[in-house]
Design a protein around this motif. Structure first.
Motif, mmCIF file in Angstrom:
data_model
loop_
_atom_site.group_PDB
_atom_site.id
_atom_site.type_symbol
_atom_site.label_atom_id
_atom_site.label_comp_id
_atom_site.label_asym_id
_atom_site.label_seq_id
_atom_site.Cartn_x
_atom_site.Cartn_y
_atom_site.Cartn_z
ATOM 1 N N ALA B 102 44.080 35.009 41.829
ATOM 2 C CA ALA B 102 42.632 34.803 42.154
ATOM 3 C C ALA B 102 41.926 36.105 41.867
ATOM 4 O O ALA B 102 40.798 36.224 41.159
ATOM 5 C CB ALA B 102 42.626 34.551 43.666
ATOM 6 N N PHE B 103 42.439 37.299 42.106
ATOM 7 C CA PHE B 103 41.768 38.433 41.983
ATOM 8 C C PHE B 103 41.772 39.184 40.454
ATOM 9 O O PHE B 103 40.865 39.665 40.044
ATOM 10 C CB PHE B 103 42.283 39.365 42.688
ATOM 11 N N GLY B 104 42.714 38.526 39.947
ATOM 12 C CA GLY B 104 43.167 38.858 38.634
ATOM 13 C C GLY B 104 42.078 38.106 37.525
ATOM 14 O O GLY B 104 41.301 38.706 36.746
ATOM 15 N N ALA B 105 41.884 36.937 38.053
ATOM 16 C CA ALA B 105 40.960 36.066 37.405
ATOM 17 C C ALA B 105 39.598 36.619 37.402
ATOM 18 O O ALA B 105 38.711 36.716 36.583
ATOM 19 C CB ALA B 105 40.860 34.702 37.931
ATOM 20 N N VAL B 106 39.063 37.192 38.539
ATOM 21 C CA VAL B 106 37.799 37.755 38.989
ATOM 22 C C VAL B 106 37.536 38.982 38.100
ATOM 23 O O VAL B 106 36.577 39.336 37.592
ATOM 24 C CB VAL B 106 37.536 37.967 40.333
ATOM 25 N N VAL B 108 39.239 39.677 35.433
ATOM 26 C CA VAL B 108 38.942 39.436 33.816
ATOM 27 C C VAL B 108 37.544 39.365 33.529
ATOM 28 O O VAL B 108 36.720 39.727 32.708
ATOM 29 C CB VAL B 108 39.767 38.275 33.402
ATOM 30 N N VAL B 109 36.646 38.320 34.487
ATOM 31 C CA VAL B 109 35.452 38.117 34.290
ATOM 32 C C VAL B 109 34.698 39.040 34.511
ATOM 33 O O VAL B 109 33.630 39.720 33.709
ATOM 34 C CB VAL B 109 34.929 36.863 35.422
ATOM 35 N N VAL B 134 40.509 44.697 28.416
ATOM 36 C CA VAL B 134 40.644 43.537 29.170
ATOM 37 C C VAL B 134 41.953 43.796 30.147
ATOM 38 O O VAL B 134 42.101 43.659 31.278
ATOM 39 C CB VAL B 134 40.265 42.176 28.543
ATOM 40 N N PRO B 135 43.049 43.672 29.292
ATOM 41 C CA PRO B 135 44.348 43.440 30.038
ATOM 42 C C PRO B 135 44.610 44.759 30.942
ATOM 43 O O PRO B 135 45.104 44.638 32.111
ATOM 44 C CB PRO B 135 45.541 43.274 29.183
ATOM 45 N N LEU B 136 44.013 45.922 30.537
ATOM 46 C CA LEU B 136 44.167 47.160 31.084
ATOM 47 C C LEU B 136 43.360 47.315 32.383
ATOM 48 O O LEU B 136 43.856 47.667 33.411
ATOM 49 C CB LEU B 136 43.915 48.424 30.302
#
Ligand SMILES: Nc1ncnc2c1ncn2[C@@H]1O[C@H](COP(=O)(O)OP(=O)(O)O)[C@@H](O)[C@H]1O
Ligand SMILES: [Mg+2]
Lengths: 244, 245
Positions: B102-106, B108-109, B134-136
């Motif tokens: 969940a927080f990874g998705a947030v 990224v955005v 972005v991945p970093l």
């Protein structure tokens, strides 16, 4: 069926530096409703937590459905409804139940069914934090009914509910027991004793009676459970005085 | 581990955020506003903006996920939902993975939005590939989440949880090398910064900005950053107890 559904032996629990259960031993038979009654603070919640396996214990043994309390295999077979409702206030009723259904591995159809069982049909889209205390308690109860557990531990599930709803919930508990489930239901209201098949009466961290309501009334000669409780407390205090 | 339960947990956490649109808006808008502010504050010293901007792209998600996780996890602990979940057939790793999804998705955005503003509108320039950020930045978010999970065990109230941000993150920020090179610090502080995970978060971002490749010190930075994240997660997981007093 050699072993009782719940087998507690000489259970001692220390909380906040004080011993709150002083060597409780009891067996709870399967397929019936057992009431756990006693005044507030006597240790009902602590005993239930030990049965579910979330309570750290000082000594003794608790076995549930033939396995040590809290062991991995029991987690889908034992449902626990805590005294304070444990659900997400920032989700709707349906979102809460859908999530817990996934965690419990229950079918999503169970959501609609349990909402009806606890009398919350029509509340599915309501945000949980906007519900009244009684409604909140019923969402919490519904969560534990999703996967039809073999053993249900319900900590004061009917407190603060209106009498009509309380009647209907006890009807539900009765149906679950008929279907083979074992229920342990706590209450600090002695009046609820008459709805149970068996009773465990507790006071100050010890069991003072463990029998059918009829037997307890007969043994004490009391008219109601309140009177029986007083008689039992009186006799146990006389025993204590004699022992010292 | 149960992927279905982890995915359901991630969806549940995102649904909670959706019911709290103001928090979601703050998460996405505040980094943009701060980046804009940096640009204007250093209007006549663009070199400073060019140096500080790229690391901030990672520090933003790290800080916000630290805060969001520490409060969310504290709520799970105090509302009894954590105890309830742990009495159900849910592995701790399912819960952690759900939060990470969940927080990874947030994150990224959040990173995509603030990067678009920084690179397209504010003339931020880096030597390395912009997509590497972005991945970093997501790894930074996961590090923040892991540390937030850990400190939530030591907070009894949301006031306390929020105070852990200056207490726990600010020293790491000061020692990370962003404000002054670590080699210029007192020897003791430099050694201390060697074991703080944010040091590697900063260093990796600065090296991507400088155009370093993975075969340089950057590769080691990323490895140590991942290690710090896993170690923090393990510490955080150890605070999730099925049996309590
Ligand atoms: N988290 C806790 N820490 C320390 N003591 C506790 C805690 N919870 C309950 N107690 C104490 O344990 C005793 C039994 O409490 P409890 O099991 O909650 O009783 P009941 O459910 O019958 O009201 C009480 O004296 C209470 O003060
Ligand atoms: Mg209680």
């Amino acid at each position: 069926m050699d072993e009782a559904t719940i087998e507690v032996r000489d259970l001692r629990v220390v909380r906040g530096g004080h011993e709150v259960l002083h060597g409780v031993s009891v067996s709870v038979p399967g397929g019936v409703i057992t009431g756990l009654l006693g005044p507030s603070g006597c240790g009902k919640t602590t005993l239930m937590r030990a049965i579910v396996g979330v309570q750290r214990i000082a000594s003794g043994e608790v076995r549930v459905l033939g396995a040590p309390a809290g062991s991995r295999g029991l987690r889908a077979r034992v449902g626990y409804v805590t005294q304070a409702p444990a659900v997400y206030g920032d989700l709707t009723v349906a979102e809460n139940l859908r999530y817990f259904a996934r965690v419990l591995g229950a079918a999503q159809e169970a959501v609609g069914r349990t909402v009806g069982v606890v009398g919350l049909a029509g509340f599915e889209k309501r945000l949980v934090r906007e519900l009244s205390g009684g409604e909140l308690a019923r969402v919490s109860l519904a969560t534990a009914l999703l996967n039809d557990p073999e053993l249900l531990i319900l900590d004061e599930p009917t407190v603060g509910l209106d009498p009509v709803l309380r009647e209907s919930l006890w009807g539900t508990f009765r149906e679950l027991a008929h279907a083979g489930a074992t229920l342990v239901v706590s209450s600090h209201v002695m009046d609820e004793a008459r709805r149970c098949d068996r009773l465990m009466l507790m006071r100050d961290g010890a069991l003072i009676a463990d029998d059918t309501p009829a037997q307890i009334l007969a043994a004490t000669g009391a008219k109601d459970m309140e009177g029986a409780f007083l008689a039992l407390v009186g006799s146990s205090e006389r025993d204590e005085v004699r022992a010292t | 581990m149960n992927v279905a339960i982890a995915a359901a947990t991630g969806r549940r956490v995102l649904t909670q955020l959706r019911h709290d649109p103001r928090t979601l808006a703050l998460l996405l808008v505040v980094p943009v506003v701060l980046m804009l502010l940096m640009k204007t504050v250093f209007w006549n010293q663009d070199g400073v903006f060019q140096r500080v901007g790229p690391p901030l792209l990672g520090i933003f998600p790290l800080t916000s996920m630290f805060l969001v996780t520490s409060v969310a996890m504290l709520r799970e602990r105090t509302s009894g939902t954590l105890e309830r979940l742990l009495s159900m057939p849910l592995a701790k790793v399912d819960l952690l993975l759900g939060y990470a999804l969940a927080f990874g998705a947030v994150a990224v955005v959040q990173t995509v939005i603030v990067s678009m503003v920084a690179f397209a509108l504010l003339d931020l320039n880096i030597e390395g590939p912009i997509v590497a950020l972005v991945p970093l930045a997501t790894l930074n978010a996961l590090l923040g989440m892991a540390m937030g999970l850990f400190v939530s065990a030591f907070a009894a109230t949301e006031f306390q949880a929020v105070q852990f941000m200056p207490a726990f993150l600010l020293p790491q920020f000061l020692l990370s090398g962003l404000l002054t090179p670590r080699s210029a610090m007192l020897r003791g502080l430099e050694l201390l910064s060697d074991v703080l995970p944010m040091t590697y978060a900063y260093d990796a971002l600065a090296r991507v900005a400088a155009g370093d490749g993975l075969e340089t010190r950057l590769g080691l930075d990323i490895g140590l950053l991942a290690l710090g994240t896993v170690a923090s997660l393990a510490l955080g997981a150890a605070t999730l107890r099925r049996r309590t007093a």
